[in-house]
Design a protein around this motif. Structure first.
Motif, PDB file in Angstrom:
ATOM      1  N   TYR A  18      15.503  47.516  18.743  1.00 35.77           N
ATOM      2  CA  TYR A  18      14.949  46.426  19.535  1.00 35.77           C
ATOM      3  C   TYR A  18      14.261  45.466  18.578  1.00 35.77           C
ATOM      4  O   TYR A  18      14.135  45.748  17.376  1.00 35.77           O
ATOM      5  N   ASP A  48      18.703  46.565  22.342  1.00 35.37           N
ATOM      6  CA  ASP A  48      17.990  46.379  23.603  1.00 35.37           C
ATOM      7  C   ASP A  48      17.677  44.898  23.843  1.00 35.37           C
ATOM      8  O   ASP A  48      16.533  44.501  23.942  1.00 35.37           O
ATOM      9  N   THR A  74      16.460  43.516  28.382  1.00 39.37           N
ATOM     10  CA  THR A  74      15.721  44.622  27.800  1.00 39.37           C
ATOM     11  C   THR A  74      15.204  45.562  28.885  1.00 39.37           C
ATOM     12  O   THR A  74      14.835  45.119  29.972  1.00 39.37           O
ATOM     13  N   HIS A 131       9.878  49.354  26.570  1.00 41.60           N
ATOM     14  CA  HIS A 131       9.410  50.666  26.101  1.00 41.60           C
ATOM     15  C   HIS A 131       9.547  51.730  27.180  1.00 41.60           C
ATOM     16  O   HIS A 131       9.947  52.850  26.905  1.00 41.60           O
ATOM     17  N   ARG A 132       9.240  51.388  28.398  1.00 40.27           N
ATOM     18  CA  ARG A 132       9.305  52.372  29.488  1.00 40.27           C
ATOM     19  C   ARG A 132      10.745  52.722  29.869  1.00 40.27           C
ATOM     20  O   ARG A 132      10.983  53.698  30.555  1.00 40.27           O
ATOM     21  N   TYR A 186      13.027  53.635  27.731  1.00 42.58           N
ATOM     22  CA  TYR A 186      13.584  54.385  26.603  1.00 42.58           C
ATOM     23  C   TYR A 186      14.594  55.441  27.059  1.00 42.58           C
ATOM     24  O   TYR A 186      15.701  55.515  26.533  1.00 42.58           O
ATOM     25  N   ARG A 246      17.784  53.979  28.357  1.00 45.45           N
ATOM     26  CA  ARG A 246      18.582  53.465  27.232  1.00 45.45           C
ATOM     27  C   ARG A 246      19.303  54.603  26.510  1.00 45.45           C
ATOM     28  O   ARG A 246      20.498  54.521  26.238  1.00 45.45           O
ATOM     29  N   VAL A 247      18.591  55.666  26.214  1.00 51.58           N
ATOM     30  CA  VAL A 247      19.174  56.795  25.484  1.00 51.58           C
ATOM     31  C   VAL A 247      20.260  57.479  26.311  1.00 51.58           C
ATOM     32  O   VAL A 247      21.358  57.727  25.827  1.00 51.58           O
ATOM     33  N   ASP A 278      16.208  56.769  14.920  1.00 52.98           N
ATOM     34  CA  ASP A 278      15.358  55.608  15.205  1.00 52.98           C
ATOM     35  C   ASP A 278      15.004  54.935  13.886  1.00 52.98           C
ATOM     36  O   ASP A 278      14.828  55.594  12.867  1.00 52.98           O
TER      37      ASP A 278
END
Length: 101
Positions: free
Chosen positions: A10, A40, A69, A72-73, A75, A78-79, A100
């Motif tokens: 990101y 992201d 995007t 952060h929340r 994550y 996304r994964v 990462d």
């Protein structure tokens, strides 16, 4: 050995992303490596910059870019989305490494 590196980036990782991925590719230079870069929705398109920089070497690259995007929340979303993508590919690897920056 055949490896897949899943490398999510990101915007905040832009300054270290090239160095981190470069080190990993150098360490794994004696192996067959594929890299899945997940961007992201970074404003600078850091994922595309990574692919452009490293493509043409030994590793094969694929870029997945999110249009918005998940922050952060997001994550886990996304994964897991990236792992669903990987599971749907008609390829096999000895190991899948989540890396990462």
């Amino acid at each position: 050995m055949r490896l897949l590196i899943f490398y999510g980036v990101y915007e905040g990782e832009k300054t270290i992303a090239h160095h981190s991925l470069g080190q990993a590719l150098d360490i794994l230079k004696d192996h067959q490596v594929d890299v899945l870069v997940l961007d992201d929705a970074s404003p600078s398109h850091v994922g595309q910059q990574l692919v452009d920089h490293f493509q043409g070497g030994k590793a094969r690259f694929e870029l997945l870019r999110l249009e918005h995007t998940v922050g952060h929340r997001g994550y886990i979303e996304r994964v897991f989305g990236a792992f669903r993508h990987i599971a749907g590919l008609n390829e096999t690897w000895d190991y899948v490494l989540r890396l990462d920056a």
